[in-house]
Scaffold this motif. Structure first.
Motif, short mmCIF file in Angstrom:
data_model
loop_
_atom_site.label_atom_id
_atom_site.label_comp_id
_atom_site.label_asym_id
_atom_site.label_seq_id
_atom_site.Cartn_x
_atom_site.Cartn_y
_atom_site.Cartn_z
N ASN A 95 0.86 -1.17 0.00
CA ASN A 95 0.00 0.00 0.00
C ASN A 95 0.90 1.23 0.00
OD1 ASN A 95 -2.70 -0.74 -0.15
ND2 ASN A 95 -2.87 -1.11 2.06
N CYS A 152 -2.29 -4.94 8.31
CA CYS A 152 -3.01 -3.85 7.64
C CYS A 152 -4.44 -3.82 8.15
CB CYS A 152 -2.98 -4.06 6.13
SG CYS A 152 -3.96 -2.83 5.21
N TYR A 206 0.67 12.70 2.69
CA TYR A 206 0.32 11.71 3.71
C TYR A 206 0.93 12.17 5.02
CZ TYR A 206 -0.64 6.77 5.10
OH TYR A 206 -1.12 5.61 5.66
N PHE A 249 -1.45 1.47 8.42
CA PHE A 249 -1.47 2.83 7.86
C PHE A 249 -0.75 3.84 8.74
CE2 PHE A 249 -5.64 2.63 10.07
CZ PHE A 249 -5.66 3.83 10.77
N TRP A 269 -5.63 9.40 6.90
CA TRP A 269 -6.75 8.47 6.93
C TRP A 269 -7.82 8.90 7.93
CZ3 TRP A 269 -8.19 5.70 3.18
CH2 TRP A 269 -7.24 5.21 2.27
#
Ligand code: MTE
Ligand code: MO
Length: 332
Positions: A95, A152, A206, A249, A269
Motif C-alpha cells: 500500500n 493492515c 500523507y 497505515f 486516513w
C-alpha cells in the motif's frame, strides 16, 4: 508469561536460503489476492484498478552475497514462531497510494524512484531542531534488526525483518520541550516523483501521528531497510516509520518532516474517514471496521487460510500499559 525479546538477529544467509527454497517451489505473485479495500465509503471509488498485471520481482541477487553455508530456513521466524513473509511478497504487495492504489502495481511504478539525496527535517516543539540525512539518522543508534508482524487495517498481514533505529533515539537528540505531546510525520510531497499525488481523492501529503509516549516506546522504529538491504522504494525508501502494534497505515513511508506538537495532529486516513480510521488505530480484534471484521487476518502467503488477529498485534505485553484507563473501543 515469559517476556520474549522483540528483536532478534537473522543472518542474511538465512534469507537467501529461504528465498531459494521459495523460488524452488515456484512461488509467484499470482497467488496473492487483492485485499479488502481501505478506501473510505464516502470518498468515491479508490479501490485500485485491480489490474491483473504482476509487477516484476525485485531481484536481490546483485545485493546479497553468501559467505558461509546457509543455516536452516526454519530459523527465520518471529518471536511467536511465525515464518517470515518472503522478500518477493513483501516487495510486491504494497500500500503506497502516492504511486497507485493497486497493491500489485506499486513495485513497478516505484522502480525509478530516486531516494538520494534525502533529508528529514525535525522540528516543532524541540530545543534542538535538526535536519538529518539518512546516514545521520543511522548514526544516532545501532542499526538493529527487528522482525515484526505488520497487520493492515484491511485484514491482511506479513512478517517483515526490518532494520532501523528506535524512534526514541531521534526524539531524544532533538530534545522535546515540555509542551510537546504528540509527534507528527509527513511524507515527501512531489507529484512528479509520486504521481499518485496528482489524484484529488486524498489530502496530500500523507501525514501520520503518535502520542509522544507511544513514539518513545522502544518498539517504534524508523526503518531504513528490510531483509538486510536498503528499503525498496515501494516499502517507503529511504526511511519510514514502523509501529508494529498499530494498523499498517500508521507506519508512514518516505518521511521528510517530523514535528513535535502540542495537539493531536490530523492524519490522512483519520481526516478522510474518521469513523473508519481512528487516530490510535491499535490492532484490536474486538473492534470491527464498519465494513469488515477485524477478528482474523490473512497472511499474504497463507492462501485463503485466516488466523486470529491478536490484541495489539501480539505486542500487548509490551504496550498495553500505554493505554491504561482508556476505553479502547471509543479511542480506536
Ligand atoms: N506515505 C504512505 N505511507 C504509507 C501508506 C501510503 O499509502 N503512503 N500506506 C500505509 C499502509 S495502509 C500500509 S498497510 C503500509 C504498507 O507497508 P508495506 O507496503 O511496506 O507493506 O504502509 C503504510 N504507509
Ligand atoms: Mo494498510
Amino acid at each position: 508469561m515469559k517476556p520474549i525479546p522483540s528483536s532478534q538477529i537473522t543472518p542474511e544467509s538465512v534469507y537467501l536460503n529461504r528465498r531459494q527454497i521459495l523460488r524452488g517451489m515456484g512461488l509467484g505473485a499470482g497467488s496473492l489476492l487483492v485485499g479488502a479495500c481501505a478506501a473510505p465509503s464516502t470518498g468515491g471509488s479508490s479501490s485500485g484498478d485491480r489490474s491483473p498485471d504482476v509487477a516484476p520481482l525485485v531481484e536481490p541477487d546483485s545485493v546479497l552475497s553468501v559467505t558461509e553455508a546457509p543455516p536452516v530456513a526454519s530459523a527465520a521466524t518471529d518471536e511467536l514462531g511465525q515464518p517470515l513473509t518472503s522478500f518477493e511478497a513483501v516487495t510486491n504487495y504494497n500500500n503506497f497510494y502516492e504511486f497507485t492504489t493497486s497493491k500489485e502495481g506499486v513495485a513497478r511504478l516505484a522502480e525509478d524512484f530516486v531516494a538520494t539525496p534525502w533529508t528529514v527535517e525535525v522540528g516543532g516543539l524541540v530545543n534542538n531542531p535538526q535536519t538529518f540525512d539518512v546516514d545521520g539518522i543511522k548514526a544516532l543508534a545501532d542499526v538493529e534488526e527487528r522482525i515484526y508482524r505488520l497487520r493492515c487495517v484491511e485484514a491482511w498481514s506479513m512478517v517483515v525483518p526490518w532494520s532501523g533505529i528506535p524512534l526514541a533515539a531521534l526524539l531524544k537528540t532533538v530534545q522535546p520541550k515540555a509542551e510537546a505531546k504528540f509527534v507528527r510525520f509527513e511524507t515527501l510531497s512531489d507529484p512528479d516523483r509520486l504521481p499518485g499525488q496528482k489524484s484529488r481523492a486524498f489530502t496530500w501529503p500523507y501525514a501520520e501521528g503518535l502520542r509522544l509516549d507511544e513514539a518513545m516506546h522502544d518498539l517504534a522504529i524508523l526503518a531504513t531497510g528490510l531483509y538486510g538491504r536498503d528499503l525498496p522504494a515501494q516499502n517507503g525508501a529511504p526511511i519510514r516509520l514502523v509501529v508494529p502494534w498499530k494498523y499498517g497505515f500508521k507506519s508512514i513511508k518516505s518521511i521528510v518532516r517530523i514535528d513535535l506538537v502540542d495537539e493531536m495532529p490530523s492524519t490522512l486516513w483519520n481526516d478522510q474517514a474518521p469513523s473508519e480510521y481512528g487516530f490510535f488505530a491499535n490492532v484490536n480484534p474486538e473492534v470491527d471496521h464498519p465494513r469488515w471484521s477485524q477478528k482474523s487476518e490473512r497472511r499474504i502467503e497463507g492462501g485463503l487460510r485466516r488466523i486470529d488477529t491478536l490484541p495489539f498485534n501480539g505486542y500487548g505485553d509490551q504496550v498495553a500499559q500505554l493505554y491504561a484507563g482508556m476505553d479502547l473501543t471509543k479511542w480506536f
